[in-house]
Write a protein that holds these residues in place. Sequence first.
Motif, PDB file in Angstrom:
ATOM      1  N   LEU A  17      34.642  39.890  30.286  1.00 21.14           N
ATOM      2  CA  LEU A  17      35.604  39.647  31.347  1.00 21.14           C
ATOM      3  C   LEU A  17      35.614  38.175  31.727  1.00 21.14           C
ATOM      4  CD1 LEU A  17      37.298  41.598  33.034  1.00 21.14           C
ATOM      5  CD2 LEU A  17      35.496  41.547  34.720  1.00 21.14           C
ATOM      6  N   VAL A  21      38.447  35.223  31.364  1.00 20.22           N
ATOM      7  CA  VAL A  21      38.983  34.489  32.509  1.00 20.22           C
ATOM      8  C   VAL A  21      38.853  32.999  32.277  1.00 20.22           C
ATOM      9  CG1 VAL A  21      38.654  33.946  34.931  1.00 20.22           C
ATOM     10  CG2 VAL A  21      38.560  36.291  34.186  1.00 20.22           C
TER      11      VAL A  21
ATOM     12  N   GLY B 213      44.165  45.466  36.522  1.00 20.21           N
ATOM     13  CA  GLY B 213      42.740  45.507  36.834  1.00 20.21           C
ATOM     14  C   GLY B 213      42.241  46.927  37.014  1.00 20.21           C
ATOM     15  N   LEU B 400      44.249  40.010  31.018  1.00 16.04           N
ATOM     16  CA  LEU B 400      44.139  38.855  31.906  1.00 16.04           C
ATOM     17  C   LEU B 400      45.276  37.864  31.664  1.00 16.04           C
ATOM     18  CD1 LEU B 400      40.289  38.417  31.875  1.00 16.04           C
ATOM     19  CD2 LEU B 400      41.725  39.102  33.790  1.00 16.04           C
ATOM     20  N   TRP B 414      42.729  36.480  38.848  1.00 16.97           N
ATOM     21  CA  TRP B 414      41.637  36.783  39.782  1.00 16.97           C
ATOM     22  C   TRP B 414      41.898  38.094  40.519  1.00 16.97           C
ATOM     23  CZ3 TRP B 414      37.438  34.810  38.442  1.00 16.97           C
ATOM     24  CH2 TRP B 414      37.333  33.481  38.003  1.00 16.97           C
ATOM     25  N   VAL B 417      40.894  40.762  38.232  1.00 13.07           N
ATOM     26  CA  VAL B 417      39.437  40.896  38.166  1.00 13.07           C
ATOM     27  C   VAL B 417      38.914  41.632  39.395  1.00 13.07           C
ATOM     28  CG1 VAL B 417      37.257  39.631  38.190  1.00 13.07           C
ATOM     29  CG2 VAL B 417      39.095  38.891  36.684  1.00 13.07           C
TER      30      VAL B 417
END
Lengths: 336, 504
Positions: A17, A21, B213, B400, B414, B417
């Motif tokens: 993850l 990112v 997410g 993402l 974000w 996430v």
Amino acid sequence: MTTHRPSLRLRAGMAFLLTSVLAITSCGVEGISGDGGGDDASESSDWTPQGPLTMVAAFGAGGGTDKVARAMLAGIEQCADGVTGNVEYREGGSGVVGYTYFMQQQGKSDMIMASTTELTTLPLFVDTPFTWENYTPIARIANDTVSLVVPAASPITSLQDLVDEAKTRKVTVGVVGVSGPDNIIRGLLEEQAGIEFESVVFNNGGETTAAILGNDVDAVLGGAGDIVGQVEAGTARALAVFAEERYQDGPMAPVPTAVEQGFDVTFGQWRGLIGPPGMPEEAVTFYADCLEQWTETPAYEEYLETSLALPAFQRGDDFEQYLADQEALIREVLGR
Amino acid sequence: MDALDPVIGGFQTALSLHNLLFCAVGVILGTVIGLLPGLGSATGVALLMPLTLGLEPVTALIMLAGLYYGTQYGGTISSVLVSSPGEASTVVSTFDGYQMARQGRAGQALAIAAIASFVAGTLTIVLLMALAPVFAGIAVDFGPPEMVGLVVVGLVGVVGLSRGIQMLKGLAMGALGVAVATIGFDPQTAVQRFTFGSVEVLGGIQFVPVVIGLFAIAEVMSQARATPADPIRARFRDLLLTRDDLHRSRAPIGRGTVLGFFLGTLPGAGATIASFVTYDVEKRVSKRKHEFGKGAIEGVAGPEAANNAAVNGAFVPTLTLGIPGSGTTAVLLGAFLLFGIQPGPLLMDKEPDLVWGLMASFYVGNVLLLILNLPMAPIFASMLRVRYAVLYPVILSASLLGAYALENRMWGAWVAVGAALVGYFLKRYDFPPAPVILGLILGPMLEQSLNQTSSMGSGDFGIFLHRPIALALLALSVAILLVPTIVARLRGPRSGAERQLIDD
């Protein structure tokens, strides 16, 4: 051993993850820092941009801001040999994200932004890190006009009728957004006529049009582009446009201005170009010259026609004065 | 047969080699865009619009419309295979579609989705061509008070998603979704709520990154934690639909088509709500309630029919009134203007060739999509044979990237996430994530329409009494809440109470 396995796997998952990112972050940073531009090497008056231009739009592809951004960019590309550019969308936060990003492009000469009335209205509604005075106004190119429309079956036939009606009962008026030009015109009209409307707030012009067709509200204040199809078909009746002048042609041409009907209310959604804080003077001149030339071309006429906008070219001090006046007016209406 | 003349003319336009080619380009691009998380149909149409400027208006619009319904097909593929909905309207397909894939039935899920989409797409074109003005009239009668009723029906659906303690958890999750939806700048009152001075959340928490997410990334995380499942080793033949599958899907497709088309015609409602409502209906009428959420083919067939029918429904107000029926048709209306065509009630009279050609092209496009998707279903499904060690990183980066691409900013990634972390623990403690999404979509709509209704009645909710449709919808939601309980009480412990409701 076995009890540890799951958490290891979780950690492995998290690692994926985070790597992903980070990968994206680095892409993003690269995209932003790009080729920095802004080196004002030439001091001659015939400055032209070196390398590709970036036209920032604070709203997404396909909207009104995108349309004017692309139109202006095309005009600038025609202006000098080898000038090219791209539209970069910086969306979010009702436009605040885009303006904040643009403020950080201090002194650059290859970054420009398609701007509109929210430049002056946003800081009055939201805690923004900027006001219009942070940027370098380049030129205003057009005004989108707001008009007043009632359902075809409504007994109200003029602005005066509506005002009279509002003195006897609560008249409901549909507007798009509290911070948009529709609602500001509502405030100006109420102030002038000494009345009070009940405003019904919608998200977009499609919703207000549906409200007119479904007789959900007594009247709608909205962009002419959203309503002209209904006016042409006779399913809605336009009572007034809030501009200095009437439309020259098309279905909206017979519609009188508010001023003609004795209400001195003119307020439009302006469209124009701004530069980042501290944009070099020669760049400002170049872009303003380009846009001024562009307003003489058929491409500009076509933009006005398809957007139902009215021509309104201003540059330099005139444009700055316009922004200052507009801000003062809005403050007065909103009492802020 | 004068009435059929425009239809025949429309098909002549749509079937010209040139238009056929661009229709194919549109639907293929749509499938690809739909497949990618974060890139929705509205963005796709907006991005490709400038490229079509050199084409004839009708050709350009055929291509862009093809892209629109192509995304509905494509969105399903990633929903089913990796639980990462490519489109908001295919979120529901993850519920049972992904479970089917886990059981090695991805091929069937994709095939039934393609068939359901095709059937719904082609049947509703007939409705669109024949009855558009009628439906448009009904759609316009749906004002803010009616929207309140409709949204309440949708929210009550949360209760239908589960039973007992799970129902309480579902309600809590629905409330969480509504709460998250209040974050940001409220266009109704111009007040900032729960932004804590941050510019990033001013525009609210976007729905797509949360979906990415909550579903895709959280799923990968919990899979990574669980004992490693073997990649699916189904033979090619096992990926084909059985007679029983088709039999079970027939009625759901029919119901999804009708519901989807009708909800699609309402401006502001659209394909996403249509798919959620259809899922709820299917679960209620099914004899196999317990299978829902565990791989019931009805849970894929119904909503997939609904989201495609809703696309055609969205064209009803778009073409007859010039009012967009959905976000994507709003962008398409912009395309009309670019070509100098003024949308509005006169469009069908002034541009009959364009409108009929466009509508006929929907039919052609759906045939193309079926040809494209049905044989591809087992092939796409075979993707799941890839080792998880390879597949998961790909899913994560694609997810993402999609969350980032939505608004071109890191914030989206974000949010994804954050939603993934929440989703991971929700999964672990057996809280259903779907109601969060429902709350996130319906919460703002409820608030807005309630606000508008209140303004319309100058603060007096007595206005509902003068709006029969709104009243009926509110009554319906009360009935949905109470009837199952009452029926169960009356019938006592005997089972079969629900059997009466089925088999229509």
